[in-house]
Design a protein around this motif. Structure first.
Motif, mmCIF file in Angstrom:
data_model
loop_
_atom_site.group_PDB
_atom_site.id
_atom_site.type_symbol
_atom_site.label_atom_id
_atom_site.label_comp_id
_atom_site.label_asym_id
_atom_site.label_seq_id
_atom_site.Cartn_x
_atom_site.Cartn_y
_atom_site.Cartn_z
ATOM 1 N N GLY A 94 36.014 33.534 39.929
ATOM 2 C CA GLY A 94 34.745 33.206 40.390
ATOM 3 C C GLY A 94 34.622 33.170 41.777
ATOM 4 N N VAL A 120 34.115 36.254 43.114
ATOM 5 C CA VAL A 120 32.480 36.612 43.282
ATOM 6 C C VAL A 120 31.785 35.862 44.244
ATOM 7 N N TRP A 172 27.979 41.566 46.523
ATOM 8 C CA TRP A 172 27.958 41.585 44.996
ATOM 9 C C TRP A 172 27.352 42.501 44.611
ATOM 10 N N PRO A 175 33.878 39.713 35.841
ATOM 11 C CA PRO A 175 32.878 38.776 36.027
ATOM 12 C C PRO A 175 31.803 38.540 34.735
ATOM 13 N N ASN A 176 31.342 37.342 34.495
ATOM 14 C CA ASN A 176 30.146 37.073 33.756
ATOM 15 C C ASN A 176 30.636 37.293 32.281
#
Length: 605
Positions: free
Chosen positions: A472, A475, A484, A502-503
């Motif tokens: 995180g 990112v 990004w 990510p996510n």
């Protein structure tokens, strides 16, 4: 590497005499055979030397028993070693494939002999020539013989009784001119055997007799005005001249010489062998052998000279080589490294061949590596759902000890290989205490801000060592830099080797045996190693400087000077007063001596 007690007992029993030694593994198999002028010194060196390569270290780990045989001389040891290697084919000895797989030319032991290729030598009185390293060389000679001499190819028993009884009839080979019909007594045995004798000479590398014969027959036919027959002999003479022209190297006076050359790299040795008769090469062989331990070129070539001469049944009394060899057990055979003249030209030809072989093999290996690298990157692209091949990957790791001396490391891989010139260390500047998350944010930000400022190329993949928290922060750093979406980033968690993207709260499943995961783990481990090494060096330096800078009257410049030269306070403490004066002068030397006297105990670093 120290020997275990039971091996030490065996080593102590070894004599200071020449001989051979055999190493056995825990299953009783011979894994290595060696020779020595002094058995005890040679065997003990395996367990006392500290600079063995990885393969030798592995050999030593597997030794469970030692046997030896005493011989009278180094030459006897060489012969016995060679025979035992061929018999047992130990795992850690250099091996040459058995010559029985090579083809021979056989002149059969029968009335009206046949000339034929074979791979099986039978003890039936037939004469075998070779072996030939390739079928191509053998076929060239067979075609020459068949073009020059009409010989039978049938397997009939052409005994005088069978022929006299008219048991056989001539076949198609007779009618097309490839055979003179001995099965019906159309050629006498003496004339047929004269051709066989010339064939024997050709197979032995001596074309002089056959050339003289065809030249004489050509001249005689011309005198008798048999011009068509003279032309036939002329064509055969041309074939012999053409065959010899393709084989002659430097000087027809050079006869009965074996030529060996060797060139090696870290993993393999490449050997070329030329057998020369009457200035012509009659046998050639180039081969590659894998290095098993830490053998020198001389060690390898001395073994292969013996094996190749035996495989190719050579009795040459002269051997040319490109490296100095230890004494070989070949009485009456001269071994030399020529520097000038025709023999040097001959050796240079062999060297040219062996260097070409090495270059070709290395080129093939490089191409194979390239193919493997592309395959790995394509697998990675598929497994991680990337848009392009990850040719440039960077991996980050933090390193601190209870918050002291926090540092970080970045390793770079290009085309699936480590690019160490692109590795970077980071001193953590904005984070206080052991905070891996903020440290990750700092180093990712600093790394890519600098690349953007310099206009340098960006990676196709970023890996952070850690789970969702570190990922995180990586990112966040990319978002703040406006990167990004431009660079894929993933995290690898240590505990279960899980890959996070990510996510997505759930880890990405990758086969544990996949090349993708192995490369990610390798990069993570390399980043950890690189960071730990840097952290230790900083921590040690800080400890050392702390002790010396506590000495009143000794400034940081002097402390750095002494530590740079002597590396530790312990070594500085061991210096005499005169040595200290020479380094820092009388006043500072006295300060140090007083400090050491007050401390009494050994320094902490």
């Amino acid at each position: 590497m120290a020997a275990q007690d039971y091996l030490q007992d065996q080593i102590r029993q070894l004599p200071h005499r020449p001989g051979i030694y055999k190493y056995f593994d825990d299953e009783g198999r011979i894994i290595y055979v060696g020779k020595a002028i002094d058995l005890r010194k040679r065997v003990s060196s395996y367990f006392t030397k500290q600079d063995h390569n990885r393969k030798t270290q592995q050999l030593v780990k597997n030794i469970r028993r030692i046997e030896f045989t005493i011989v009278d001389s180094e030459s006897d040891a060489f012969l016995l070693e060679n025979n035992l290697i061929k018999q047992h084919q130990p795992k850690y000895n250099i091996l040459l494939k058995d010559g029985k797989t090579y083809p021979y030319i056989c002149v059969t032991n029968e009335r009206f002999p046949r000339v034929l290729p074979t791979r099986n030598k039978i003890n039936d009185g037939s004469r075998y020539y070779g072996p030939y390293a390739t079928g191509t060389g053998l076929n060239v000679i067979l075609e020459l013989i068949r073009a020059l001499y009409p010989l039978r190819t049938c397997t009939y028993n052409l005994s005088p009784e069978n022929v006299a009884a008219g048991k056989y009839k001539v076949c198609l080979e007779y009618h097309i001119g490839n055979c003179k019909g001995p099965c019906q007594d159309l050629i006498d045995e003496e004339t047929y055997n004269a051709s066989i004798q010339q064939i024997r000479n050709i197979l032995s590398g001596n074309l002089t007799v056959a050339k003289a014969y065809f030249k004489e027959r050509m001249m005689q036919a011309a005198q008798d005005q048999q011009y068509e027959l003279a032309h036939q002999f002329k064509l055969k003479l041309d074939k012999l001249d053409d065959f010899q022209a393709k084989s002659t190297i430097v000087n027809p006076a050079l006869s009965d010489i074996d030529v060996f050359s060797i060139a090696s790299n870290e993993k393999s040795a490449f050997i070329n062998y030329l057998k020369v008769m009457n200035g012509s090469i009659i046998q050639t062989q180039s081969l590659e052998v894998q290095k098993k331990l830490d053998e020198t070129d001389a060690d390898i070539l001395s073994v292969l000279v013996m094996q190749l001469r035996q495989e190719f049944e050579s009795s040459s009394r002269e051997i040319l080589v490109n490296v100095e060899l230890p004494p070989l057990p070949l009485p009456g055979v001269k071994v030399a490294v020529p520097e000038i003249g025709d023999k040097r030209k001959l050796l240079n030809l062999s060297i040219k061949n062996v260097l070409y072989l090495r270059k070709e093999k290395e080129s093939m290996n490089e191409k194979s590596k390239d193919v493997n690298e592309v395959r790995i990157m394509e697998t990675m692209k598929k497994d991680l759902h990337l848009k392009e091949l990850p040719r440039h990957i960077e991996c980050f790791d933090n390193s601190n000890f209870q918050g002291d001396n926090p540092v970080a490391a970045m390793v770079c891989f290009r085309n699936a290989k480590a690019s160490k010139k692109d590795y970077r260390h980071f001193h953590i500047k904005t984070v206080v205490g052991p905070n891996d998350f903020d440290s990750m944010y700092e180093i990712v930000t600093r790394r890519y801000r600098r690349l953007l400022d310099e206009g340098a190329s960006l990676p196709q993949l970023i890996i952070v060592d850690g789970g969702k928290g570190q990922l995180g922060m990586g990112v966040k750093a990319l978002r703040d830099l406006g990167l990004w979406g431009q660079i894929p980033i993933i995290g690898i968690a240590k505990r279960l080797e899980e890959i996070y993207v990510p996510n997505d709260p759930l880890p990405l499943y990758i086969d544990k045996k996949s090349e993708t995961l192995r490369l990610i783990q390798r990069m993570r481990d390399e980043a950890h190693r690189f960071g730990i090494t840097f952290h230790r060096s900083r921590r040690d330096a800080a400890t050392l400087k702390t002790e010396l800078t506590e000495v009143k009257g000794l400034g940081p410049v002097t402390a750095d000077k002494l530590l740079s030269k002597f590396k530790s306070v312990k070594k500085i403490r061991e210096l005499s007063e005169q040595e200290l004066v020479a380094e820092v002068g009388k006043a500072k030397a006295r300060v140090l001596l007083n400090y050491f006297a007050e401390q009494g105990a050994e320094p902490t670093a």
